[in-house]
Write a protein that holds these residues in place. Structure first.
Motif, mmCIF file in Angstrom:
data_model
loop_
_atom_site.group_PDB
_atom_site.id
_atom_site.type_symbol
_atom_site.label_atom_id
_atom_site.label_comp_id
_atom_site.label_asym_id
_atom_site.label_seq_id
_atom_site.Cartn_x
_atom_site.Cartn_y
_atom_site.Cartn_z
ATOM 1 N N PHE A 43 4.858 5.119 11.968
ATOM 2 C CA PHE A 43 3.708 4.399 12.526
ATOM 3 C C PHE A 43 2.843 3.832 11.397
ATOM 4 O O PHE A 43 2.486 2.646 11.405
ATOM 5 C CB PHE A 43 2.881 5.345 13.399
ATOM 6 C CG PHE A 43 1.584 4.766 13.906
ATOM 7 C CD1 PHE A 43 1.568 3.862 14.951
ATOM 8 C CD2 PHE A 43 0.370 5.129 13.326
ATOM 9 C CE1 PHE A 43 0.368 3.321 15.421
ATOM 10 C CE2 PHE A 43 -0.834 4.603 13.788
ATOM 11 C CZ PHE A 43 -0.831 3.691 14.838
ATOM 12 N N GLU A 44 2.521 4.654 10.414
ATOM 13 C CA GLU A 44 1.696 4.187 9.287
ATOM 14 C C GLU A 44 2.350 3.029 8.559
ATOM 15 O O GLU A 44 1.681 2.063 8.177
ATOM 16 C CB GLU A 44 1.466 5.336 8.298
ATOM 17 C CG GLU A 44 0.515 6.401 8.784
ATOM 18 C CD GLU A 44 0.174 7.373 7.671
ATOM 19 O OE1 GLU A 44 -0.878 7.192 7.035
ATOM 20 O OE2 GLU A 44 0.965 8.299 7.416
ATOM 21 N N LYS A 45 3.658 3.127 8.351
ATOM 22 C CA LYS A 45 4.378 2.066 7.628
ATOM 23 C C LYS A 45 4.303 0.755 8.406
ATOM 24 O O LYS A 45 3.994 -0.308 7.841
ATOM 25 C CB LYS A 45 5.834 2.491 7.416
ATOM 26 C CG LYS A 45 6.643 1.512 6.585
ATOM 27 C CD LYS A 45 8.002 2.092 6.201
ATOM 28 C CE LYS A 45 8.687 1.184 5.199
ATOM 29 N NZ LYS A 45 9.746 0.369 5.745
ATOM 30 N N ILE A 46 4.585 0.821 9.714
ATOM 31 C CA ILE A 46 4.555 -0.394 10.551
ATOM 32 C C ILE A 46 3.145 -0.995 10.565
ATOM 33 O O ILE A 46 2.964 -2.209 10.384
ATOM 34 C CB ILE A 46 5.009 -0.076 11.990
ATOM 35 C CG1 ILE A 46 6.488 0.318 12.010
ATOM 36 C CG2 ILE A 46 4.769 -1.267 12.915
ATOM 37 C CD1 ILE A 46 6.946 0.931 13.326
ATOM 38 N N VAL A 47 2.131 -0.141 10.761
ATOM 39 C CA VAL A 47 0.745 -0.613 10.857
ATOM 40 C C VAL A 47 0.307 -1.278 9.550
ATOM 41 O O VAL A 47 -0.294 -2.370 9.568
ATOM 42 C CB VAL A 47 -0.189 0.568 11.224
ATOM 43 C CG1 VAL A 47 -1.641 0.210 10.955
ATOM 44 C CG2 VAL A 47 -0.002 0.962 12.681
ATOM 45 N N TYR A 85 0.432 10.269 3.877
ATOM 46 C CA TYR A 85 0.337 11.693 3.520
ATOM 47 C C TYR A 85 1.319 12.513 4.347
ATOM 48 O O TYR A 85 1.973 13.417 3.834
ATOM 49 C CB TYR A 85 -1.105 12.150 3.765
ATOM 50 C CG TYR A 85 -1.377 13.629 3.663
ATOM 51 C CD1 TYR A 85 -1.816 14.185 2.470
ATOM 52 C CD2 TYR A 85 -1.220 14.471 4.753
ATOM 53 C CE1 TYR A 85 -2.085 15.548 2.366
ATOM 54 C CE2 TYR A 85 -1.475 15.827 4.669
ATOM 55 C CZ TYR A 85 -1.911 16.364 3.475
ATOM 56 O OH TYR A 85 -2.164 17.706 3.377
ATOM 57 N N VAL A 86 1.446 12.180 5.635
ATOM 58 C CA VAL A 86 2.142 13.082 6.563
ATOM 59 C C VAL A 86 3.644 13.181 6.304
ATOM 60 O O VAL A 86 4.263 14.187 6.658
ATOM 61 C CB VAL A 86 1.898 12.680 8.037
ATOM 62 C CG1 VAL A 86 0.440 12.865 8.408
ATOM 63 C CG2 VAL A 86 2.345 11.246 8.309
ATOM 64 N N TYR A 94 2.495 2.535 18.891
ATOM 65 C CA TYR A 94 2.628 3.981 19.054
ATOM 66 C C TYR A 94 3.464 4.326 20.283
ATOM 67 O O TYR A 94 4.314 5.227 20.243
ATOM 68 C CB TYR A 94 1.247 4.640 19.138
ATOM 69 C CG TYR A 94 1.319 6.124 18.853
ATOM 70 C CD1 TYR A 94 1.157 6.598 17.557
ATOM 71 C CD2 TYR A 94 1.611 7.033 19.859
ATOM 72 C CE1 TYR A 94 1.280 7.949 17.276
ATOM 73 C CE2 TYR A 94 1.732 8.384 19.590
ATOM 74 C CZ TYR A 94 1.565 8.833 18.300
ATOM 75 O OH TYR A 94 1.699 10.167 18.011
ATOM 76 N N LYS A 95 3.244 3.598 21.353
ATOM 77 C CA LYS A 95 3.972 3.871 22.600
ATOM 78 C C LYS A 95 5.475 3.637 22.417
ATOM 79 O O LYS A 95 6.305 4.438 22.873
ATOM 80 C CB LYS A 95 3.422 2.980 23.720
ATOM 81 C CG LYS A 95 3.953 3.333 25.096
ATOM 82 C CD LYS A 95 3.273 2.487 26.174
ATOM 83 C CE LYS A 95 3.753 2.872 27.574
ATOM 84 N NZ LYS A 95 3.096 2.047 28.607
ATOM 85 N N ASP A 96 5.833 2.561 21.717
ATOM 86 C CA ASP A 96 7.250 2.258 21.480
ATOM 87 C C ASP A 96 7.907 3.350 20.633
ATOM 88 O O ASP A 96 9.036 3.769 20.911
ATOM 89 C CB ASP A 96 7.398 0.905 20.780
ATOM 90 C CG ASP A 96 7.078 -0.271 21.695
ATOM 91 O OD1 ASP A 96 6.971 -0.051 22.924
ATOM 92 O OD2 ASP A 96 6.912 -1.395 21.182
ATOM 93 N N LEU A 97 7.211 3.789 19.587
ATOM 94 C CA LEU A 97 7.747 4.855 18.738
ATOM 95 C C LEU A 97 7.920 6.148 19.528
ATOM 96 O O LEU A 97 8.947 6.832 19.414
ATOM 97 C CB LEU A 97 6.815 5.111 17.550
ATOM 98 C CG LEU A 97 6.881 4.122 16.386
ATOM 99 C CD1 LEU A 97 5.736 4.386 15.408
ATOM 100 C CD2 LEU A 97 8.226 4.222 15.666
ATOM 101 N N SER A 145 0.830 -1.202 0.000
ATOM 102 C CA SER A 145 0.000 0.000 0.000
ATOM 103 C C SER A 145 0.864 1.251 0.000
ATOM 104 O O SER A 145 0.471 2.293 -0.527
ATOM 105 C CB SER A 145 -0.969 -0.008 1.183
ATOM 106 O OG SER A 145 -0.311 -0.383 2.363
ATOM 107 N N LEU A 146 2.067 1.181 0.583
ATOM 108 C CA LEU A 146 2.989 2.316 0.549
ATOM 109 C C LEU A 146 3.416 2.612 -0.885
ATOM 110 O O LEU A 146 3.362 3.760 -1.335
ATOM 111 C CB LEU A 146 4.216 2.025 1.422
ATOM 112 C CG LEU A 146 5.344 3.059 1.384
ATOM 113 C CD1 LEU A 146 4.844 4.438 1.802
ATOM 114 C CD2 LEU A 146 6.513 2.627 2.261
ATOM 115 N N GLU A 147 3.822 1.588 -1.593
ATOM 116 C CA GLU A 147 4.226 1.775 -2.998
ATOM 117 C C GLU A 147 3.075 2.338 -3.830
ATOM 118 O O GLU A 147 3.268 3.250 -4.644
ATOM 119 C CB GLU A 147 4.687 0.442 -3.593
ATOM 120 C CG GLU A 147 5.198 0.559 -5.025
ATOM 121 C CD GLU A 147 5.488 -0.791 -5.659
ATOM 122 O OE1 GLU A 147 6.647 -1.039 -5.996
ATOM 123 O OE2 GLU A 147 4.541 -1.599 -5.815
#
Length: 597
Positions: free
Chosen positions: A464-468, A520-521, A487-490, A253-255
């Protein structure tokens, strides 16, 4: 109690004038009917795009239909944004969204049918008909993405699903902007104040730690009560991304997301790597913050409070417009004239009211000037937000004025350059203007916060988005506990050992609207880096750099974003601009460490 005013209680001079799009709702209805009547016309070309004339006619009609559809949607959504509780405009926005889906469905055959022709035939058509040369770049792009475009029937089915797949974003917006209510807390004077998203950051900037703590706990405890609903909503947004990526034969989905801008995944990964390699700078800043605030350890509600007390508590909106105008003077008289036009012609919706969409944005439709939504609170941050959003607005104004409809809509990858460049020029102006030590410290602190919020924070979001998405793509369910854990780890890694990462901040993912526009971010961070470079060129070179920059603003989508930035003097295919920007951040930390507070 300090309650939010209703929409009707806001002075008209501080409201945008959407009548410039449609003078009345009846005219909107008229265009809605007109568009409905146009849709059968496009179907007449189905199976008959077999000549240069037919290609031109169908693309021209496609543009005409899309322009009206966007105008209808923009007006309806912006009316709803004025007050999300208004059921009249909820309905109008729903109808506009349904119409967009119908339009996409009706137009869905055009691209597959064009791509069914051999490439050489399409280029022969362009040579045969002069007017068709306008669409050469558009056709080039279709050919580049040919492997990811489906058959006409498959594209039609995807388009028909559009309204349904927008559900997670729409549901989140209703929860976040219409339904959610936060508790009443006590301000510094002990007076009751209703917590809102618009007031939240201002309360976190309070020099009263009790106020900061109360606001922080009240906000996240409220989101915590909805964490299962919000996790499910976000999970289905991610599933939507994965569905589209797989259907269109992308590896991830990233690509899929980056390909629209023709940006390689290496740029995204390079940003994350560059920022991670500079996290020591952020940790140094947090250590300095802890020392200045005289705290044993920072809580997450301590990271926004200015390290120097604000030298001016409240900046009236009219004064903010003058500050922005003066700060952007290096961009030349033409730019300043357009800026004044925006300030004086009701482009801007200034103040927060009950039900109004939170945050800030610039938006509009082709053929009408751009608009800006604010929730102005009178702080220095709000002045920078005004400069930021007017950067977007004037980018749109220049692009729309210089390009035909098909190339006017510039890519998001370059969109944040104009906005963050304005902020860079503004901070330079304010730092140059003051000789007061406290004010200078305050501004350096503010600029450090801009870096933290735009480069470090947005890159953390991007990671976060990439990992999720990677977890979901490998079949792992996105439960509230998993999302909070990631999120907490990041948060702990980015902020470092001097900041307490608690269970409340682990919920921050639940309140970020940008996560519903996946991947997007990261563009905020890359754009910020590019903007710093271009702003330096403008301050050092003057008119030649301004001329290059204005040409960039006028370029729309006439080239790939990375190529447009190269013409403006920045190469984002390397992480060097990110490293250079973070070097400036480090120098600012040095300056703050050297000044006695």
């Amino acid at each position: 109690m300090k309650r939010l005013p209703t929409r009707e209680e806001i002075d008209a001079k501080y409201k945008w004038q959407l009548e410039d799009i449609y003078a009345t709702d009846e005219l909107w209805e008229s265009d809605f009917k007109k568009l409905k009547a146009m849709l059968p016309d496009i179907q007449k070309y189905k199976g008959k795009i077999d000549s240069a004339q037919a290609v031109y006619d169908v693309l021209k009609l496609k543009d005409d239909i899309s322009m009206i559809a966007e105008k209808l949607f923009t007006y309806a959504r912006m009316r709803r944004d004025e007050n999300n509780d208004n059921t009249v405009y909820q309905a109008l926005a729903d109808r506009a969204m349904a119409m967009i889906a119908e339009v996409q469905s009706e137009l869905s055959f055009v691209v597959p049918e064009l791509l069914s022709k051999p490439t050489e035939v399409l280029y022969k058509y362009i040579e045969e008909k002069e007017e068709l040369k306008l669409y050469k770049r558009y056709i080039d792009e279709l050919i580049r993405q040919k492997d990811h475009i489906l058959s006409a029937e498959e594209e039609r089915l995807l388009a028909m699903a559009g309204e349904v797949t927008e559900a997670p974003d729409t549901i989140f917006t209703m929860i976040n902007d219409a339904d959610i209510r936060f508790p009443v807390i006590k301000d510094e004077t002990g007076e009751d104040i209703e917590l809102t998203k618009g007031r939240y950051i201002q309360l976190l900037k309070s020099h009263d730690r009790r106020v900061r703590k109360d606001a922080y706990e009240a906000l996240y405890d409220t989101y915590g009560k909805l964490k299962n609903t919000l996790a499910t909503t976000y999970s289905y947004s991610v599933k939507k991304d994965i569905f589209y990526a797989r259907v269109r034969k992308y590896n991830s989905s990233l690509e899929a997301s980056l390909d629209d801008d023709n940006v390689p995944v290496s740029v995204y990964d390079g940003l994350i790597d560059a920022v991670n390699s500079n996290l020591g700078l952020l940790h140094r800043y947090m250590s300095l913050r802890k020392k200045i605030l005289k705290l044993d350890q920072l809580a997450m509600y301590d990271v926004y409070v200015p390290l120097v007390k604000d030298v001016k508590k409240e900046i009236p909106y009219e004064e903010a417009t003058n500050i922005v105008k003066n700060g952007l003077t290096p961009l030349g008289s033409e730019y300043i004239g357009l800026l004044e036009k925006g300030f004086n012609s009701k482009w801007i919706d200034v103040f927060e009211n009950q039900g109004k969409t939170s945050g800030a944005y610039s938006w509009g439709c082709y053929g009408v000037h751009p608009y800006v939504l604010l929730n102005y609170q009178g702080a220095l941050d709000d002045v920078f937000t005004l400069a930021h959003e007017m950067g977007h607005a004037l980018h749109t104004y220049y692009s729309n004025s210089s390009q035909p409809y098909i190339y006017a809509n510039y890519r998001i990858f370059v969109a944040e350059v104009a906005s963050t460049l304005n902020e860079a020029l503004l901070i330079h102006y304010l730092l140059e203007k003051t000789s007061d030590k406290n004010e200078k410290l305050y501004l350096i602190n503010h600029y450090l916060e801009e870096f933290r919020g735009t480069v470090f924070r947005q890159t953390m979001f991007a990671e976060f988005e990439k990992i999720v998405h990677e977890k979901a793509e490998s079949g792992i369910p996105l439960t509230p506990d998993l999302l909070c854990s990631i999120y907490k780890d990041l948060n702990a890694r980015y902020f470092g050992p001097d900041v307490i990462t608690d269970d409340r901040i682990a919920l921050e993912w639940a309140r970020i609207p940008h996560f519903y526009r996946s991947f997007y971010v990261y563009k905020y961070a890359t754009s910020f880096s590019a903007a710093i470079a271009i702003s330096q060129h403008i301050l050092q070179e003057g008119k030649p750099a301004v001329d290059r920059y204005i040409e960039f603003l006028k370029s729309g989508s006439t080239d790939y974003p990375i190529e447009l930035l190269k013409k403006a003097g920045v190469d984002m295919t390397t992480p060097q601009p990110v490293h250079d920007a973070l070097k400036v951040f480090g120098e600012l930390v040095d300056k703050m460490e050297q000044i006695e507070i």
